[in-house]
Design an enzyme around this catalytic site. Structure first.
Site, short mmCIF file in Angstrom:
data_model
loop_
_atom_site.label_atom_id
_atom_site.label_comp_id
_atom_site.label_asym_id
_atom_site.label_seq_id
_atom_site.Cartn_x
_atom_site.Cartn_y
_atom_site.Cartn_z
N ARG A 67 -30.76 30.01 75.94
CA ARG A 67 -31.60 29.08 75.17
C ARG A 67 -30.88 27.74 74.96
O ARG A 67 -31.49 26.68 75.01
CB ARG A 67 -31.95 29.73 73.82
CG ARG A 67 -32.92 28.92 72.99
CD ARG A 67 -33.39 29.70 71.78
NE ARG A 67 -32.31 29.95 70.84
CZ ARG A 67 -32.42 30.71 69.75
NH1 ARG A 67 -33.58 31.30 69.49
NH2 ARG A 67 -31.42 30.88 68.94
N LYS B 24 -34.11 23.78 70.78
CA LYS B 24 -33.31 23.95 69.56
C LYS B 24 -32.41 22.74 69.40
O LYS B 24 -31.20 22.78 69.70
CB LYS B 24 -32.52 25.26 69.63
CG LYS B 24 -32.08 25.74 68.27
CD LYS B 24 -31.69 27.20 68.33
CE LYS B 24 -30.95 27.62 67.10
NZ LYS B 24 -31.69 27.52 65.86
N GLU C 134 -44.21 29.67 62.95
CA GLU C 134 -42.94 30.31 62.58
C GLU C 134 -42.54 29.80 61.19
O GLU C 134 -43.26 29.01 60.57
CB GLU C 134 -41.87 29.98 63.61
CG GLU C 134 -41.58 28.48 63.73
CD GLU C 134 -40.66 28.12 64.89
OE1 GLU C 134 -39.86 28.96 65.29
OE2 GLU C 134 -40.76 26.98 65.38
#
Ligand SMILES: Cc1ncc(COP(=O)(O)O)c(C=O)c1O
Length: 327
Positions: A82, A179, A212
């Site tokens: 990620r 991210k 989320e």
């Protein structure tokens, strides 16, 4: 503290002031690697970054967090996948090869001496200007921090959390799946919830689908016994959620009737038997109230506990997901 009569300081005075700052506000940072410092430091006063690194003043950086559990690093490859993906989406060159990043992470963990804790690592755009694109000649920075991890109240596990739908807009998909060090919407969501006397918030997208939480994913157990998770195309692909979805398939036929990843309309979500918060820091906790209405019977349910136990076992026993720290 703001100095009202600032004067020009010498280098040793700066270090002294940084130490005083850390003495005033103790932190649990145990080791820090910086490509810019050229090694590892264990004194929190020295865990510093040049101010003109674009990660500081423009938010041009990416990060990820993995756990040290009983002297081993858990699921680092998933987190590195990620991390590398986020760097690519952010047009940040990798500071070195992936194997080298893994090695530096393990060596920094070893230098901390800690057998349990968190590892957070960043790639920054690098210093050299106060502009937007990387400065001429800028080298990407690589940083690794070994720290005590985020701590949550016991009450979250015993009694469950109370959350609200945030009034802040969800990040557009590209930014949600990356991210990056831009967490303003996530921070505002948490502050808004705290100001309302609640534990956290939940993003809902324009189509009315659940997104989320601030630094955690959410999932549901429907009245039909199916574990449902929102699709990962408009939220961060949580390493914990992805692993738990795989592990939960082993419960189908027993505690669960199925596992699904799909868009979840809010109206459907509100009728769930259980609502879960999932992430590396919180692991798994139950949400018992959302926008003032109880979820299920308003108490933590059995899946929250079962999934937390599955995850905790995996973190200690999944041999193919554990890397030794070379202490
Ligand atoms: C916005 C957001 N969603 C979800 C998660 C959960 O991801 P993970 O399970 O990898 O910790 C995080 C944590 O990093 C996050 O910041």
């Amino acid at each position: 503290m703001v100095t009202l009569t600032p004067r020009v300081l010498q280098a040793d005075e700066v270090v002294e002031h940084l130490r005083t700052l850390r003495a005033r506000q103790p932190v649990r940072y145990w080791a820090f690697y910086s490509s810019q410092l050229g090694g590892i430091v264990t004194d929190p006063a020295l865990m510093v970054l040049p101010f003109d690194d674009h990660m500081v003043h423009r938010g041009h950086g990416v990060f990820d967090t993995a756990a040290i559990v009983d002297g081993k690093i858990y699921d680092l490859e998933a987190h590195l996948d990620r991390f590398v993906r986020s760097a690519g989406l952010s047009k940040l060159p990798l500071p070195c090869r992936r194997e080298e990043m893994r090695e530096i992470i393990a060596l920094t963990a070893a230098a901390s001496g800690k057998r349990d804790g968190s590892i957070r690592y960043w790639i920054s755009s690098g210093p050299g200007s106060l502009g937007l694109p990387p400065a001429a000649g800028a080298e990407p920075g690589f940083f690794v921090m070994i720290f005590g991890g985020l701590a949550y109240p016991d009450r979250w596990y015993t009694d469950g959390l109370r959350v609200m739908t945030t009034t802040y807009p969800i990040k557009p998909p590209l930014y949600a799946v990356t991210k990056s060090t831009n967490y303003l919407p996530n921070i505002l969501m948490q502050l808004e919830a705290q100001e309302a006397g609640l534990d956290n918030g939940v993003f809902v997208d324009d189509a009315g689908h659940v997104g989320e939480s601030s630094n955690m994913n959410v999932a549901f157990v429907g009245a039909d016994g199916v574990l449902r998770h929102p699709k990962f195309d408009h939220i961060l692909s949580g390493c914990t959620s992805l692993r738990l979805l795989a592990l939960a398939r082993g419960l189908v036929g027993g505690m669960l009737r199925g596992v699904e990843v799909r868009d979840i309309p809010v109206v459907e979500a509100r009728a769930a038997r259980e609502m879960l918060l999932i992430g590396s820091s919180i692991k798994v906790a139950a949400i018992v109230e959302w926008d003032g209405r109880p979820i299920g019977d308003g108490r933590p349910g059995p899946m929250a506990r079962a999934l937390r136990e599955l995850l905790e076992r995996d973190m200690r026993e999944a041999k193919d997901r554990l890397i030794d720290v070379p202490y």
